[in-house]
Structures are given as C-alpha cells and as structure tokens.
Design an enzyme around this catalytic site. Sequence first.
Site, mmCIF file in Angstrom:
data_model
loop_
_atom_site.group_PDB
_atom_site.id
_atom_site.type_symbol
_atom_site.label_atom_id
_atom_site.label_comp_id
_atom_site.label_asym_id
_atom_site.label_seq_id
_atom_site.Cartn_x
_atom_site.Cartn_y
_atom_site.Cartn_z
ATOM 1 N N ASP A 163 -9.991 -3.463 -5.171
ATOM 2 C CA ASP A 163 -9.160 -2.459 -4.520
ATOM 3 C C ASP A 163 -9.224 -1.161 -5.327
ATOM 4 O O ASP A 163 -8.947 -1.174 -6.529
ATOM 5 C CB ASP A 163 -7.713 -2.959 -4.452
ATOM 6 C CG ASP A 163 -6.792 -2.020 -3.693
ATOM 7 O OD1 ASP A 163 -7.255 -0.973 -3.216
ATOM 8 O OD2 ASP A 163 -5.595 -2.362 -3.584
ATOM 9 N N HIS A 197 -8.106 -4.859 -0.884
ATOM 10 C CA HIS A 197 -6.788 -4.270 -0.660
ATOM 11 C C HIS A 197 -5.909 -5.144 0.232
ATOM 12 O O HIS A 197 -6.311 -5.547 1.323
ATOM 13 C CB HIS A 197 -6.982 -2.895 -0.023
ATOM 14 C CG HIS A 197 -5.745 -2.080 0.091
ATOM 15 N ND1 HIS A 197 -4.995 -1.688 -0.997
ATOM 16 C CD2 HIS A 197 -5.131 -1.551 1.179
ATOM 17 C CE1 HIS A 197 -3.978 -0.955 -0.590
ATOM 18 N NE2 HIS A 197 -4.039 -0.856 0.729
ATOM 19 N N SER A 221 0.838 -1.195 0.000
ATOM 20 C CA SER A 221 0.000 0.000 0.000
ATOM 21 C C SER A 221 0.879 1.253 0.000
ATOM 22 O O SER A 221 1.651 1.465 -0.931
ATOM 23 C CB SER A 221 -0.947 -0.048 1.194
ATOM 24 O OG SER A 221 -1.953 0.923 1.090
#
Length: 330
Positions: free
Chosen positions: A271, A301, A173
């Site tokens: 995501d 995600h 991320s």
Amino acid sequence: MKKFIPLILAFSATFCAVHAQTCGTGKLDPRVALALKTVLRDLPGSPTTSVEKVRDIRIPVTPFPQADRQILKVTADSIPIHIFNPLHTTGLPIIIYYHPGGFVTPLLPFMQFECWRQAKTFGAIVVAVDYRIAPEHPFPAAVNDSYRAFQWISANGQIFGGDTAKVIVEGLSAGGNLAAVVCQKALIDGISGHIKLQVLNCPSTDNARNNARYKSFQQYASGYFQTKAFSEYTIQAYAPNEDLNNPEIGPINRQDLRGLPPALVLTAEFDPLRDEGQRYAERLRSAGVQVRSHCFPGQIHCLLGLPPDSAELKLADELLLNTMRNVLNR
C-alpha cells in the site's frame, strides 16, 4: 477460529507496543495479484480516474435486512447518518464509521453492507457518517460533518440504543484520516474521553502532496490499486489550496499527540499509504498513547482482493474485536 488464538494471546491482556515486522517480504499475495488483473482492474486507482467513475463503483454485495438500518439527519447541518443494529437490542457499544473513497465518494452500498456486517460481528451499533464530499464540498466540509456527527452521536446515542460510554471511531483510508482528525479535535475540545478506541485501517495520515516523505509511496506508486496519481488527484479535489502541513488534512502533522485515545492501526505491505500509517502509529506511541499495530504482508490497500473467508480478513476482525474487549472491559 482456534488457529488465531495464539496470535491474539500474543498481544497480551493489556496494550503493548506491538509492531509487526512482517511487511518486507516483497511477495505479493497471488490471490491479490490475480484480483488486480481481473476484478480490481477497472476500479478507480489510476491517473485517468474521474470523480464520476469513482462514484460509479459497482461492487456486488449480499443484501442485508433493511429493518436492521435506520437513517437520520442530525445537527443543524442535516448530516445523514446510517445506524446499523442487526441485533435489535440496546446498551451496545457504538462504532462511528467513516468510509473510504478519497474524500470524493459517498457512502456506497458495499460500504453499507460492511457496516451491517461489522455491527453483527462485533456486537455493536455501527453508525456510518455520510459526510459531504469533494469537489462540490471541499475541505473542511468532510471534517466539519465528521466532527459534528461525532458530537451528536456521543451525546445522543442512547436514542437509538447505543451506550455513549463506549464509543469507538473507525475509518478506512480517507475515512481513517477523518477518524484521526476527529480524535484530535475532540482532545482539543476536552471531549475525547467519549472515545475509547480509534481504529485506523490503511489510513491516509498526511497530505498526499507530501508523498515524497514516504518510501512506500514511491515503491508502490502504481500497479497495486491505490496509486500515487490517484492520491494526488483526490487531494487536489479535496484540498487544492490548503497548507501542506495543516493537521486537519494530515493529522500526522500535529506536533503534540499526547492524550489521544488508544489506537489500533492496520497497514498493508503493498500500500502506498503504508509508511505514513506506520509512522503515525509510531508517533502516537512516542507520545504515550496506547497503540496496537499490524502490517499485513503481501496485501494491498484495505486488504482488497482477498476472498471473504480469508485468514487475513478473519485476523483483522479478531484484532479489532480483541482490542474492543480490552478497552471496553467486555
């Protein structure tokens, strides 16, 4: 593990332009759907999230032996790095790990457990960089810490038993954003040869204010843990007044990507960050960079909400391990 061998062999013994076309199912994994209603329901991913709530995440983890970890403060900035070596041996590859959390979260216990697990699983020393976080320390603090820690580790990794000829940078991320930026800065400074592989897991590759560029940001804006509102909230904390196309905030905005290290890019169907991750992989390929990419259908995600023994998480490990073996000639 045998059932994954055909999948892994399909990538061949050399890098190829693997780009899984499996993320148009429109079907959310039922295990993840349940998790979104239960265990993930109260985790930060909503417009009402505060920095305090993000930092107060309490995800139960299995304890790991503290003897498997040492903490050092390196460089003139005293950047904390956590060194995980459960094998207690030397000459191992070094994975420099940049953690998730929207640039506003420190290295939390469940992230530390994941570093220990990866070190054990991949036969490596994992070094987690506990970079400074926003809003107390906005951009470029996280970039500076991440890059300076990389410089120190790649020059001094033998001190803790690592092989500095076998360095991998990995990020999830926001951490994937920092890993990509570190690779770009290393290339500019002529030291990217230290990096044998960049692993970008559901990475943020653009400034979140540019989210209108990506269909997935609109299609999965809410309801799938990572949200459009949360991304906008964290970028406001991290880089409130910066140029929208600054490549040290959105590495996809650097015009010339030639010469960057080989990459493994993982994305997930539901995501919001999916499209920018995939587009960055495509831009790397177009620049002649060796890339493997895989999109996980039906997932959210960072593959959250899956049981630890799920086939998807095992495949993610296998993809990374197989790619490591390829680039390191193991």
